[in-house]
Scaffold this active site. Sequence first.
Site, PDB file in Angstrom:
ATOM      1  N   ASP A  94       0.859  -1.190   0.000  1.00 38.00           N
ATOM      2  CA  ASP A  94       0.000   0.000   0.000  1.00 38.00           C
ATOM      3  C   ASP A  94       0.894   1.238   0.000  1.00 38.00           C
ATOM      4  O   ASP A  94       1.115   1.888   1.020  1.00 38.00           O
ATOM      5  CB  ASP A  94      -0.936  -0.002   1.207  1.00 38.00           C
ATOM      6  CG  ASP A  94      -2.082   0.992   1.014  1.00 38.00           C
ATOM      7  OD1 ASP A  94      -2.102   1.694  -0.018  1.00 38.00           O
ATOM      8  OD2 ASP A  94      -2.959   1.064   1.889  1.00 38.00           O
ATOM      9  N   GLY A 121      -4.719   5.558  16.913  1.00 39.68           N
ATOM     10  CA  GLY A 121      -4.846   4.383  17.767  1.00 39.68           C
ATOM     11  C   GLY A 121      -5.789   3.402  17.103  1.00 39.68           C
ATOM     12  O   GLY A 121      -6.167   3.561  15.945  1.00 39.68           O
ATOM     13  N   SER A 165      -6.169   8.726  19.484  1.00 45.60           N
ATOM     14  CA  SER A 165      -5.102   8.956  18.510  1.00 45.60           C
ATOM     15  C   SER A 165      -4.287  10.138  19.026  1.00 45.60           C
ATOM     16  O   SER A 165      -4.769  10.898  19.869  1.00 45.60           O
ATOM     17  CB  SER A 165      -5.685   9.309  17.138  1.00 45.60           C
ATOM     18  OG  SER A 165      -6.425   8.226  16.624  1.00 45.60           O
ATOM     19  N   HIS A 184       3.918   4.750  13.403  1.00 44.59           N
ATOM     20  CA  HIS A 184       2.778   5.091  12.538  1.00 44.59           C
ATOM     21  C   HIS A 184       1.437   4.677  13.136  1.00 44.59           C
ATOM     22  O   HIS A 184       0.392   4.935  12.544  1.00 44.59           O
ATOM     23  CB  HIS A 184       2.950   4.485  11.160  1.00 44.59           C
ATOM     24  CG  HIS A 184       2.471   3.057  11.016  1.00 44.59           C
ATOM     25  ND1 HIS A 184       2.853   2.045  11.864  1.00 44.59           N
ATOM     26  CD2 HIS A 184       1.644   2.490  10.106  1.00 44.59           C
ATOM     27  CE1 HIS A 184       2.287   0.925  11.483  1.00 44.59           C
ATOM     28  NE2 HIS A 184       1.539   1.150  10.423  1.00 44.59           N
TER      29      HIS A 184
END
Lengths: 484, 148
Positions: A101, A381, A387, A406
Amino acid sequence: MRTVGAKPGVNQVEELLWEIPASARADMRVPARIVADRELLEAIGADRSLEQLANVTTLPGIVGFAAAMPDIHQGYGFPVGAVAATEVPHGVVSPGGVGYDINCGVRLLALDLSVDALGDRRVGLTTEISRSVPSGAGRGGRLVLGRGELDRVLAGGAPVVVEEMGLGRQGDLLHTESGGCLPGADPAMVSARAKDRGRDQLGTLGSGNHFVELQYVTELADPAVADAFGLREGQVTILIHTGSRGLGHQVCTDFVRLLEPRIASWGITLPDRELACAPMDSPEGRDYLAAMRCAANFAWANRQVIAHRVRQAVHQELGAHEADALRQVYDVAHNIAKVERHGGRDVLVHRKGATRAFGPGRGDELPEDYRSVGQPVFIPGSMGTASWVLVGQDRSDEVSFGTACHGAGRRLSRTQARKHVSGAELRRELEARGIVVRSPSNTGLAEEAPMAYKDVDRVVDVVHRIGIARKVARLVPIGVVKGG
Amino acid sequence: MVGDDARRSPTRKTPPVIEVIDHPGELELRLSHATCAGVYAEAVRGLVAESQGSVPAGGAERRILSLASSTPETLLADLLNEVVYVMETEGFVPRTLEVGELEGGRLRGTLVGRSSADVRPLVKAATYHDLRVWQEDGAWHGRVVLDV
């Protein structure tokens, strides 16, 4: 240095930095470094991540060390959460070091609205975003590109979407890593098959862990930097996580297939076929870089189209003022290879499941309004948990080629996650906590259950304490739109 | 070498087996079958079952395949990447692979299945990591890691 009993061969360099010396294996060219606390290191040692990281150090032309972030987990070829830099121009480029990806990444938008002011309208907004952004199941978006249009997107990235298609603003581009376009992209290097897969995928989320999340800021860890990023306590934000969809997957497939049988002709021996690589200055290496840059540009264009659709949803649900005031904080890639200057020389930095985290010392490579503070770094998260927004620090240059983690990093496989909780149960549980869930698939929901991931706060804490990126703001979800 | 002999049933019967080894970020298929052709067919079924939740019970649509790969192992990856491609671009979900000719890394055959408007693109690609096709104890085996 001292040896950790539980992990033979892994030496502690400092509190949160560990090293497998180059002498550990005959084929290692440089050491392998791991950024982790003791508990995370134990978890990392439970799968083949460290063996795979050591494999990365065998790549010809690798410089300094290979580095693992605290969210590292086993992958194929490169582990996920790894960084490796190779000499320009004679070192190698490895498609496996970028992943399938290509330019999977994260974009954060901020509304000029507090969570209290949004109130119950979060339900309508989440629903409208889920209608506007096709989520998965292979369905195309509303944009179907002709071959010429697709080639322009591949060569020009997000700026083509903004400037030619009118889907977005200049401000979005200014707040995107590399301005949303890598130079040196050549659409002629992208196969017809890859273009076929990408033709109707612009503006789509995809499957797996890709999502759009409606959130709000619960905590400001660094109010001054948060202010520079335009973030304040209680503010509503929207996080977009997706990549280059089938087009990028096919570019990687095509080049692994092309390169793998030719490795011996370059005198390269590899411990894993998925590390297939080519000298950067070979025709094959140049062709891959030109195609990979196209896929990276496609991913930035994809997130740009999605951001535009989100802005339209905000307009419909909250009105023109809120849509006009919606601003892009930043967009960062976490699967990419880029030429950067480190240690006084140009190197090709492969980041697979790892985010660039430049500090203010590299301000000339950042948007003007962030130069004095550093680059925004986003660490999503797991679904339903926090997050983080961080800011890159100059120490990242020394520790990890300007890189941070990441995400939280998977702890359980998809099957194990499904065994712990059903999608329907999880949906009810999240909604009971006030989180609106829009997902076409209960299976997909269960596979991304929070317990399938490591504790994001712990991962972020390590990155913060070692000084590669500093905490700025914590975000918690109020709406989740998930891929299928 | 994978050739005509590979499709002949061995004297000892080996039931088809698809074992899914679930890694944190990837899926590994471990396949066993009496014949080499059966390993490829089971791989198709394993990929479809894992990505779509189940293998379609019916469907008579056909897609003719002609693959030329450098080795039997890379043929396994190429075959599965072909399935990923037809699922994503045509919405075609195979329920089985009928193998016509199989020789080394070359395969001619037909994917049989049905079209669907709702294909879950969970599998991005079949990788070369730990990729193997081999014969042991009178049966054929395959191993492939899928990126999801």
